[in-house]
Design a protein around this motif. Sequence first.
Motif, PDB file in Angstrom:
ATOM      1  N   VAL A   1      -0.425 -56.432   6.615  1.00 62.71           N
ATOM      2  CA  VAL A   1      -0.666 -55.721   7.872  1.00 62.71           C
ATOM      3  C   VAL A   1      -2.046 -55.088   7.838  1.00 62.71           C
ATOM      4  O   VAL A   1      -2.868 -55.279   8.721  1.00 62.71           O
TER       5      VAL A   1
ATOM      6  N   GLY B   1       0.668 -59.880  -0.614  1.00 64.46           N
ATOM      7  CA  GLY B   1       1.345 -60.385   0.589  1.00 64.46           C
ATOM      8  C   GLY B   1       2.349 -61.477   0.286  1.00 64.46           C
ATOM      9  O   GLY B   1       2.639 -62.307   1.152  1.00 64.46           O
TER      10      GLY B   1
ATOM     11  N   LEU C   1       7.384 -60.137   0.448  1.00 64.27           N
ATOM     12  CA  LEU C   1       8.391 -60.340   1.504  1.00 64.27           C
ATOM     13  C   LEU C   1       8.706 -61.825   1.708  1.00 64.27           C
ATOM     14  O   LEU C   1       9.805 -62.174   2.124  1.00 64.27           O
TER      15      LEU C   1
ATOM     16  N   ASP D   1      12.409 -46.140   4.544  1.00 63.17           N
ATOM     17  CA  ASP D   1      11.389 -45.208   4.037  1.00 63.17           C
ATOM     18  C   ASP D   1      10.765 -44.420   5.176  1.00 63.17           C
ATOM     19  O   ASP D   1      10.929 -44.765   6.345  1.00 63.17           O
TER      20      ASP D   1
ATOM     21  N   ASN E   1       7.798 -52.051  -2.357  1.00 65.11           N
ATOM     22  CA  ASN E   1       6.992 -51.849  -1.145  1.00 65.11           C
ATOM     23  C   ASN E   1       7.178 -50.439  -0.606  1.00 65.11           C
ATOM     24  O   ASN E   1       6.209 -49.771  -0.263  1.00 65.11           O
TER      25      ASN E   1
ATOM     26  N   GLY F   1      -0.997 -55.230  -3.620  1.00 68.95           N
ATOM     27  CA  GLY F   1      -0.169 -56.287  -3.027  1.00 68.95           C
ATOM     28  C   GLY F   1      -0.984 -57.501  -2.612  1.00 68.95           C
ATOM     29  O   GLY F   1      -2.126 -57.367  -2.192  1.00 68.95           O
TER      30      GLY F   1
ATOM     31  N   LYS G   1       5.376 -48.106  -2.727  1.00 62.40           N
ATOM     32  CA  LYS G   1       3.924 -48.291  -2.627  1.00 62.40           C
ATOM     33  C   LYS G   1       3.374 -47.633  -1.364  1.00 62.40           C
ATOM     34  O   LYS G   1       2.324 -47.023  -1.364  1.00 62.40           O
ATOM     35  N   TYR G   2       4.094 -47.823  -0.251  1.00 61.26           N
ATOM     36  CA  TYR G   2       3.535 -47.414   1.040  1.00 61.26           C
ATOM     37  C   TYR G   2       4.003 -46.038   1.524  1.00 61.26           C
ATOM     38  O   TYR G   2       3.544 -45.566   2.554  1.00 61.26           O
TER      39      TYR G   2
END
Length: 451
Positions: free
Chosen positions: A378, A390, A393, A358, A329, A388, A332-333
Amino acid sequence: MNLSRSGWFLLARIGLTVAVGALAGWLLDHVLAGVLVALALALAWQLLNLYWLDQWLRYRGHLDPPNVPGVWGDVVAQVVRLHRRKGFHKRRLLEVFRELRRSTAAMPDGVMILNRDWEIAWFNRMAGRLLDLRRRNDVNMRVTNLVRDPAFVNYLQKGDFDEPLVLARESGTHAHLSFQVVPYSSAQHLMLVRDVSRQVALESMRKDFVANASHELRSPLTVVTGYLETLLQDEALDPAFVAPLQEMQRQSQRMNSIVNDLLELSRLDALVEEPVGEEIDVQAMCALLRKDVMARPLHPDIRVELQTDARLLGIEPEIQSAFSNLVDNAAKYTPASGLIVLSWRIDAAGRPCFSVTDTGPGIAAEHLPRLTERFYRVDSGRARAAGGAGLGLAIVKHVMLHHGGSLEVESTPGIGSTFTCVFPARRVSGVSRDVTIPDQVTSQLQPARAG
Ligand code: ADP
């Protein structure tokens, strides 16, 4: 002197008695004796009134108020008024109490009042029905003698009553009961008991459905992916079909990963016992995770901060999957110009913690409580673009629950996020030294706590 009307009346009566006594004494030539006799008679009269009042107060239930004159009459009237007012309040209180008892008895949930030693002081009809309680035998009994499940005893001893406890029962019509303690005074607790068999059955049907559907989808997906791969390797393939087939392959791989995540979640959901697990070398795992990020074509800078060489006791594939979901994640973000820091440390309470910080876009506080829900994204556009669904997580949260720990999230939009896996202290193994990390690494990343 500030005297009331009856006070003046009393004084006047004493004066009159003395005067009459004195006059009679003067006529008989014994003034003092006359006054004394008059006062004695007046005193006897007062004592007689006092006796009547006392008798009436003693047997008030059966006797009418005495018909006495003067101050005694006032006293009787006052007592009658007070008595009436007390009776009125008593009746009202009784009415409220009966109403309260009627409403709690009719409540669809079981209610018990327990004292500080967990002994039953009172229970309503539903609690009696759900737990098979008898008013005559079970009042004053310790509730742990009636509900003998060790998880129930643990729940009471732990004293953390934020969440209810659901117990499966071996016999009876109420297969699953939920218990919740509401401490409302230092000496007493309220315990709510609910029959949650229907919810548990529905939840288990939902889980079974997801697990079965995912399982059934797996084989056709494998066949489709296999054929697509073969087609794409075919040199005779018309070039016009290459791009659509590659897109089909990407999408089928995405479906494959969703199905695998759902199956993994179903597996984690079904686990009840907390495992001991084996010793995991988190340092080595961090190095591998860092290598994976570095292998990406466009990746942010990534550093590893090791503040302990402790090993973690856990199920390695699960921990590997949770940590790599968090790192994935972050990669990715976070833009390529950003920074990711993986940290492994023991906190002040002795709990081993793995965190991923991050400098990505961060997450607004209102999303934080829902982040670990299945399929919650989100910004679904951005998340889907990043590949993703979702579920990542949700897997991390379940792995943490399975290991008796929790996932903590701190984030500030525009600054970055920190996801921390906090394990219970009992999962530390083999601490031999603490490693101090240069300040420059930590000072570059300071996301504020959000929510
Ligand atoms: P996904 O597979 O969509 O990433 P996750 O369950 O892993 O699903 O994450 C849920 C959502 O949380 C994501 O869609 C994303 O919006 C948000 N998120 C997770 N990690 C980060 C992060 N490091 N920075 C910003 N947003 C994040």
